[in-house]
Design an enzyme around this catalytic site. Structure first.
Site, PDB file in Angstrom:
ATOM      1  N   SER A 242      51.768  37.116  37.360  1.00 29.18           N
ATOM      2  CA  SER A 242      52.480  38.333  37.748  1.00 29.18           C
ATOM      3  C   SER A 242      52.280  39.399  36.676  1.00 29.18           C
ATOM      4  O   SER A 242      51.642  39.150  35.657  1.00 29.18           O
ATOM      5  CB  SER A 242      53.965  38.041  37.913  1.00 29.18           C
ATOM      6  OG  SER A 242      54.533  37.757  36.647  1.00 29.18           O
ATOM      7  N   LYS A 243      52.851  40.559  36.923  1.00 34.82           N
ATOM      8  CA  LYS A 243      52.661  41.685  35.988  1.00 34.82           C
ATOM      9  C   LYS A 243      53.043  41.291  34.573  1.00 34.82           C
ATOM     10  O   LYS A 243      52.538  41.842  33.611  1.00 34.82           O
ATOM     11  CB  LYS A 243      53.514  42.910  36.371  1.00 34.82           C
ATOM     12  CG  LYS A 243      53.642  43.229  37.828  1.00 34.82           C
ATOM     13  CD  LYS A 243      54.831  42.582  38.528  1.00 34.82           C
ATOM     14  CE  LYS A 243      54.420  41.859  39.786  1.00 34.82           C
ATOM     15  NZ  LYS A 243      55.021  40.587  40.034  1.00 34.82           N
ATOM     16  N   ARG A 244      53.977  40.373  34.489  1.00 36.90           N
ATOM     17  CA  ARG A 244      54.402  39.908  33.163  1.00 36.90           C
ATOM     18  C   ARG A 244      53.217  39.438  32.323  1.00 36.90           C
ATOM     19  O   ARG A 244      53.241  39.516  31.108  1.00 36.90           O
ATOM     20  CB  ARG A 244      55.370  38.729  33.334  1.00 36.90           C
ATOM     21  CG  ARG A 244      56.788  39.046  32.987  1.00 36.90           C
ATOM     22  CD  ARG A 244      57.670  37.821  32.813  1.00 36.90           C
ATOM     23  NE  ARG A 244      57.035  36.532  32.828  1.00 36.90           N
ATOM     24  CZ  ARG A 244      56.910  35.767  33.904  1.00 36.90           C
ATOM     25  NH1 ARG A 244      57.357  36.173  35.050  1.00 36.90           N
ATOM     26  NH2 ARG A 244      56.334  34.585  33.812  1.00 36.90           N
ATOM     27  N   HIS A 245      52.210  38.900  32.999  1.00 38.95           N
ATOM     28  CA  HIS A 245      51.076  38.352  32.281  1.00 38.95           C
ATOM     29  C   HIS A 245      50.011  39.381  31.950  1.00 38.95           C
ATOM     30  O   HIS A 245      48.915  39.041  31.535  1.00 38.95           O
ATOM     31  CB  HIS A 245      50.433  37.235  33.117  1.00 38.95           C
ATOM     32  CG  HIS A 245      51.370  36.107  33.400  1.00 38.95           C
ATOM     33  ND1 HIS A 245      51.949  35.923  34.629  1.00 38.95           N
ATOM     34  CD2 HIS A 245      51.867  35.145  32.597  1.00 38.95           C
ATOM     35  CE1 HIS A 245      52.741  34.861  34.575  1.00 38.95           C
ATOM     36  NE2 HIS A 245      52.707  34.382  33.359  1.00 38.95           N
ATOM     37  N   GLY A 246      50.343  40.657  32.161  1.00 40.76           N
ATOM     38  CA  GLY A 246      49.331  41.678  31.919  1.00 40.76           C
ATOM     39  C   GLY A 246      48.690  42.077  33.227  1.00 40.76           C
ATOM     40  O   GLY A 246      49.349  42.116  34.258  1.00 40.76           O
TER      41      GLY A 246
END
Length: 479
Positions: A242-246
């Site tokens: 997800s966006k959390r991972h870049g």
RNA sequence: GGCGCUAUGGUGUAAUUGGUUAACACGCUGCCCUCUCAAGGCAGAGAGUACGGGUUCGAUCCCCGUUAGCGCUACCA
């Protein structure tokens, strides 16, 4: 053989979706099938036309061309309603008047007491009179599937093998929302049916949905397609990407200077193995080798380092000619593109590209790492100053070296090298000192190709000018 | 909580569908080359196959259990 990719435009195309699209495409291209593109935009709230454009753009960039479509579900609404009505009159579906509030209350109560919950079929037994009475009163309703109360649904997944569910654990799911829009389940099966999809290849997150859809196929008395569920792609922490991972959107990889071919190569090897030693494969080879048998069942972690490696491999091996338009775009982005590079200096440009491509990871590096080749205004990076320009003897030596090089009858690889080395010997310094200083002055970087190749590429005039310039000296003395 | 799925070095994957010193790639370490950085060459560390039981002469591979992770559990897809 007909396959499809059916993203919903609620966000831009992410790497998981790209991998699904790629597998479908490889499968179709490898065995003369058709690849159909369908947009599942039945969620009015979250879908947007901009996202449709983003997805199409990303697919085009990846080179995944489709044979039919894009079909929009939002343009097939009549069809879904028609079938919903058909199901309704065949008593295979029913109207449900339970409000969202009621439903969530029940659900929460069940959760609070630790009980499993599925829709309790309150409206399943409603008499036709009650139904028409409520409708007459204008009560909103949804259409629910009237599922069988016993038995088993099983299917043979091409990747996961046999998967079975007992039908009593499948709730009477919604087919048509109160606003008249179909849900995912109704949409997919009808579309896959109408579009004559033979193989449904999609993410493993749909594996639990498949039994519901099979029930629908049965109710419609239509044959079920083949299913092949693909393992998911996870972030480094092993949770869903997800966006959390870049970066998860494929367009950001495009914008960062990754190339579609190595990107696909990398993606293809996430969850699939060619069973060959070599991993760096061209798209044609991927097509030739791809088979469902090589797809594995466990989720895969997205590894940026390896993606970068694939990209650099591709760059290093690509002919300069092929890279040319991409690099041109990067130079334009940096504002250092000049028309001559495409005409009179084109051949020169290609040799520079060949020089640089061996130590570059992204296309954008040509414009950043290689800026000094294409433009005369460039900074000498701090690292280069620190490593190579500290020696106190340099301000005196470099202009002399420049003069020596300037007077060379022939400005070639061997000539420049022997000139520099004898100059170093005459002055009692190591050649490396001059070489590295020249590197900083000529390229502005601490990392660059072999220095004599750089000199020859830049040409005598620019080499001499940069080496004899003294603007860098003051800065050094300050520091 | 219920249901389902999965489990090989840090990561991605192999292992003649029960017999290998468990292989390859990325990453990592060291050396060589050398003008930097890569590349290349060489050497190396790193898993005994989640854990525990079976079945078998023999299990990475078959069966069961446990654990963990993931997925589904919406009028999202």
């Amino acid at each position: 053989m007909r396959v499809r990719f059916a993203p919903s435009p609620t966000g831009s195309l992410h790497v998981g979706g790209a991998r699904t699209a790629l597998f479908n495409w490889l499968f179709a291209r490898g065995r003369g099938g058709r690849f159909i593109l369908r947009i599942e935009d039945t969620d009015r709230e979250r879908s947007s036309p901009e996202m449709v454009e983003d997805i199409l753009g990303a697919l085009r960039w990846l080179g995944l061309d489709w044979d039919e479509g894009p079909f929009l579900q939002s343009e097939r609404l009549d069809r879904y309603r028609q079938v919903a009505n058909q199901l309704l009159s065949a008593n295979q579906a029913y109207r449900c008047f339970c409000s969202t509030a009621e439903l969530t209350a029940k659900r929460q109560a069940a959760a609070a007491s630790g009980k499993p919950w599925k829709y309790d079929a309150t409206c399943r037994g409603l008499s036709p009179d009650r139904v028409s009475e409520r409708q007459a009163r204008g009560m909103p309703s949804v259409v629910r599937f009237k599922g069988p109360r016993e038995g088993e649904v099983a299917f043979e997944d091409r990747i996961f093998g046999r998967i079975a569910h007992r039908t009593e654990q499948i709730e009477d799911f919604v087919l048509v929302r109160s606003d008249g829009m179909p849900t995912y389940h109704l949409g997919v099966v009808l579309d896959d049916l109408d579009m004559k999809i033979s193989h449904v290849m999609r993410g493993a997150d749909h594996i639990s949905n498949t039994p519901k859809q099979i029930l629908l196929y049965r109710a419609l008395q239509r044959p079920v397609p083949e299913f092949a569920h693909l393992p998911l792609i996870l972030g480094p922490d092993r949770t869903r990407l997800s966006k959390r991972h870049g970066a998860t959107a494929v367009t950001t990889y495009r914008d960062q200077g990754y190339l579609p071919a190595p990107f696909c190569n990398f993606l293809a090897l996430l969850g699939w193995s060619s069973k060959s030693e070599a991993e760096s494969l061209s798209t044609d080879e991927l097509i030739r080798r791809f088979a469902l048998e090589g797809v594995n069942k466990s989720n895969a972690v997205f590894d940026l380092e390896k993606l970068a490696w694939f990209n650099s491999q591709y760059l290093r091996n690509a002919p300069a000619e092929r890279l040319f338009p991409l690099i041109r775009a990067e130079l334009e982005k940096e504002g250092i593109w000049k028309e001559e590079l495409g005409s009179s200096d084109r051949a020169w440009m290609l040799t520079v590209v060949d020089l640089l491509k061996k130590r570059v990871r992204m296309v954008s590096d040509f414009a950043t790492q290689g800026r000094a080749f294409f433009a005369d205004d460039f900074e000498i990076e701090a690292k280069a100053r620190r490593k190579f320009l500290k020696d106190k003897a340099l301000p005196l030596l470099m202009p002399d070296l420049a003069a020596r090089l300037g007077s060379l009858p022939v400005f070639g690889l061997e000539e420049t090298e022997s000139a520099l080395r004898t100059f170093a010997a005459e002055n009692g310094v190591k050649a490396g000192l001059l070489i590295n200083a020249a590197r900083a002055l000529l390229t502005g970087k601490a990392v660059a190709p072999g220095i004599f190749e750089v000199m020859v590429a830049l040409g005598r005039e620019r080499t001499v000018a940069r080496l004899s310039g003294t603007s860098w000296v003051e800065n050094e003395q300050e520091g």
